[in-house]
Design a protein around this motif. Structure first.
Motif, PDB file in Angstrom:
ATOM      1  N   VAL A  13       0.850  -1.203   0.000  1.00  0.00           N
ATOM      2  CA  VAL A  13       0.000   0.000   0.000  1.00  0.00           C
ATOM      3  C   VAL A  13       0.882   1.248   0.000  1.00  0.00           C
ATOM      4  O   VAL A  13       0.692   2.170  -0.807  1.00  0.00           O
ATOM      5  CB  VAL A  13      -0.947   0.014   1.217  1.00  0.00           C
ATOM      6  CG1 VAL A  13      -1.638   1.381   1.361  1.00  0.00           C
ATOM      7  CG2 VAL A  13      -1.986  -1.098   1.099  1.00  0.00           C
ATOM      8  N   ASP A  14       1.853   1.275   0.888  1.00  0.00           N
ATOM      9  CA  ASP A  14       2.731   2.452   0.965  1.00  0.00           C
ATOM     10  C   ASP A  14       3.471   2.671  -0.354  1.00  0.00           C
ATOM     11  O   ASP A  14       3.603   3.809  -0.828  1.00  0.00           O
ATOM     12  CB  ASP A  14       3.748   2.274   2.100  1.00  0.00           C
ATOM     13  CG  ASP A  14       3.100   2.312   3.481  1.00  0.00           C
ATOM     14  OD1 ASP A  14       1.984   2.849   3.617  1.00  0.00           O
ATOM     15  OD2 ASP A  14       3.723   1.775   4.425  1.00  0.00           O
ATOM     16  N   SER A  25      -5.359   1.636   4.872  1.00  0.00           N
ATOM     17  CA  SER A  25      -5.911   2.293   3.691  1.00  0.00           C
ATOM     18  C   SER A  25      -5.475   3.742   3.587  1.00  0.00           C
ATOM     19  O   SER A  25      -5.424   4.469   4.585  1.00  0.00           O
ATOM     20  CB  SER A  25      -7.441   2.220   3.775  1.00  0.00           C
ATOM     21  OG  SER A  25      -8.078   3.218   3.023  1.00  0.00           O
ATOM     22  N   GLY A  26      -5.165   4.163   2.377  1.00  0.00           N
ATOM     23  CA  GLY A  26      -4.917   5.563   2.083  1.00  0.00           C
ATOM     24  C   GLY A  26      -5.665   5.966   0.827  1.00  0.00           C
ATOM     25  O   GLY A  26      -6.204   5.106   0.109  1.00  0.00           O
ATOM     26  N   TRP A  76      -8.801   7.509  -5.597  1.00  0.00           N
ATOM     27  CA  TRP A  76      -8.417   6.093  -5.532  1.00  0.00           C
ATOM     28  C   TRP A  76      -8.086   5.761  -4.086  1.00  0.00           C
ATOM     29  O   TRP A  76      -7.231   6.413  -3.479  1.00  0.00           O
ATOM     30  CB  TRP A  76      -7.175   5.827  -6.385  1.00  0.00           C
ATOM     31  CG  TRP A  76      -7.433   5.709  -7.843  1.00  0.00           C
ATOM     32  CD1 TRP A  76      -7.410   6.720  -8.765  1.00  0.00           C
ATOM     33  CD2 TRP A  76      -7.738   4.502  -8.566  1.00  0.00           C
ATOM     34  NE1 TRP A  76      -7.687   6.210 -10.015  1.00  0.00           N
ATOM     35  CE2 TRP A  76      -7.889   4.857  -9.920  1.00  0.00           C
ATOM     36  CE3 TRP A  76      -7.902   3.167  -8.183  1.00  0.00           C
ATOM     37  CZ2 TRP A  76      -8.194   3.912 -10.906  1.00  0.00           C
ATOM     38  CZ3 TRP A  76      -8.205   2.243  -9.169  1.00  0.00           C
ATOM     39  CH2 TRP A  76      -8.355   2.605 -10.509  1.00  0.00           C
ATOM     40  N   GLU A  77      -8.718   4.721  -3.577  1.00  0.00           N
ATOM     41  CA  GLU A  77      -8.315   4.161  -2.292  1.00  0.00           C
ATOM     42  C   GLU A  77      -7.311   3.042  -2.569  1.00  0.00           C
ATOM     43  O   GLU A  77      -7.567   2.155  -3.388  1.00  0.00           O
ATOM     44  CB  GLU A  77      -9.527   3.595  -1.542  1.00  0.00           C
ATOM     45  CG  GLU A  77      -9.151   3.044  -0.180  1.00  0.00           C
ATOM     46  CD  GLU A  77     -10.321   2.360   0.537  1.00  0.00           C
ATOM     47  OE1 GLU A  77     -11.350   2.080  -0.117  1.00  0.00           O
ATOM     48  OE2 GLU A  77     -10.198   2.099   1.742  1.00  0.00           O
ATOM     49  N   ILE A  78      -6.184   3.080  -1.885  1.00  0.00           N
ATOM     50  CA  ILE A  78      -5.180   2.020  -1.987  1.00  0.00           C
ATOM     51  C   ILE A  78      -5.176   1.346  -0.620  1.00  0.00           C
ATOM     52  O   ILE A  78      -4.908   1.993   0.398  1.00  0.00           O
ATOM     53  CB  ILE A  78      -3.785   2.600  -2.326  1.00  0.00           C
ATOM     54  CG1 ILE A  78      -3.860   3.563  -3.529  1.00  0.00           C
ATOM     55  CG2 ILE A  78      -2.791   1.477  -2.563  1.00  0.00           C
ATOM     56  CD1 ILE A  78      -4.331   2.932  -4.822  1.00  0.00           C
ATOM     57  N   ALA A  79      -5.519   0.061  -0.592  1.00  0.00           N
ATOM     58  CA  ALA A  79      -5.813  -0.575   0.693  1.00  0.00           C
ATOM     59  C   ALA A  79      -5.241  -1.982   0.766  1.00  0.00           C
ATOM     60  O   ALA A  79      -4.992  -2.635  -0.249  1.00  0.00           O
ATOM     61  CB  ALA A  79      -7.322  -0.633   0.916  1.00  0.00           C
TER      62      ALA A  79
END
Lengths: 150, 150
Positions: A96-97, A123-124, A134-137
């Motif tokens: 995710v990072d 989640s970010g 966009w959610e990146i999770a």
């Protein structure tokens, strides 16, 4: 009456198709047929080995196609929350990072630094150059949502 | 830096999760785990035999999750064009007409009666009870976009 529960295409209205295309291509995403100067199609993998198309189309053109009033604001997209988010799940918190950093390096704006969230995941959020969220999770409870397709 | 070209989930902000869920269930769409009263997950088939999740989540909750300012307007979603459309392709023009009718029978609003469009296909738009736009289309040139998964 029933309707097939099927998704073929998501289209994002953008201020500049070339700019939006360059952004997503810089992430390594591949252009698909039948892209042309006024519209770009990208393929996104989906869980289970399928795919959907992500379209990038002028916001005014998209509004007109949908018989919506042209956006009053410049640059043609609401500045406020649009009521829709797209999410791409990743196999780990580290990933995710890394993916959030890749979006930012490509020109996205970070809107939520990845953090542990109440449902137990991580989640970010980033906004693409046209403000699409966009959610990146990472979701440890739904592994089949978490397998990037490419 | 690259990012996987992968879509797991689309979340629609809604005014009332139960109402939105009832709408999509009346189309025959199936609720998936881990739905709960505050959020519903539905599975949508994608080309190539995969699937994505469609989330229905309170618009205020979704905005908060994404660290967006709460929508100023009531009922919490922009009345103007939101810059995003979802599309479900169908195997024939007749099926487009049938699916549009099914959406309307379930409580959708028709925003564009299906018609022949400049790219050679046939397309209409409906808005779900929260104003999210679905394009229902037949694309004779991209048959693999046109095979409903369920």
């Amino acid at each position: 009456m029933s309707a097939p529960a099927h998704l073929s295409l998501i289209t994002l209205g953008v201020a500049d198709v070339a700019r939006a295309t360059a952004f997503y291509e810089s992430l390594g995403w591949q252009r698909a047929e039948p892209s042309e100067p006024t519209i770009t199609f990208l393929r996104l993998g989906t869980p289970g080995g399928g795919w959907v198309v992500l379209g990038l189309f002028g916001a005014d053109d998209l509004a007109a196609d949908a018989h919506q009033a042209p956006p009053a604001a410049s640059p043609a997209l609401p500045a406020s929350f649009r009521g829709v988010t797209l999410a791409s799940n990743q196999p780990s918190r580290d990933e995710v990072d890394r993916v959030v950093a890749a979006f930012v390096a490509a020109g996205a704006t970070i809107v939520k630094v990845p953090e542990a969230v109440v449902w137990g995941g991580y989640s970010g959020y980033v906004a693409d150059p046209d403000g699409h969220l966009w959610e990146i999770a990472h979701n440890p409870f739904s592994p089949d949502w978490a397998a990037p397709g490419s």
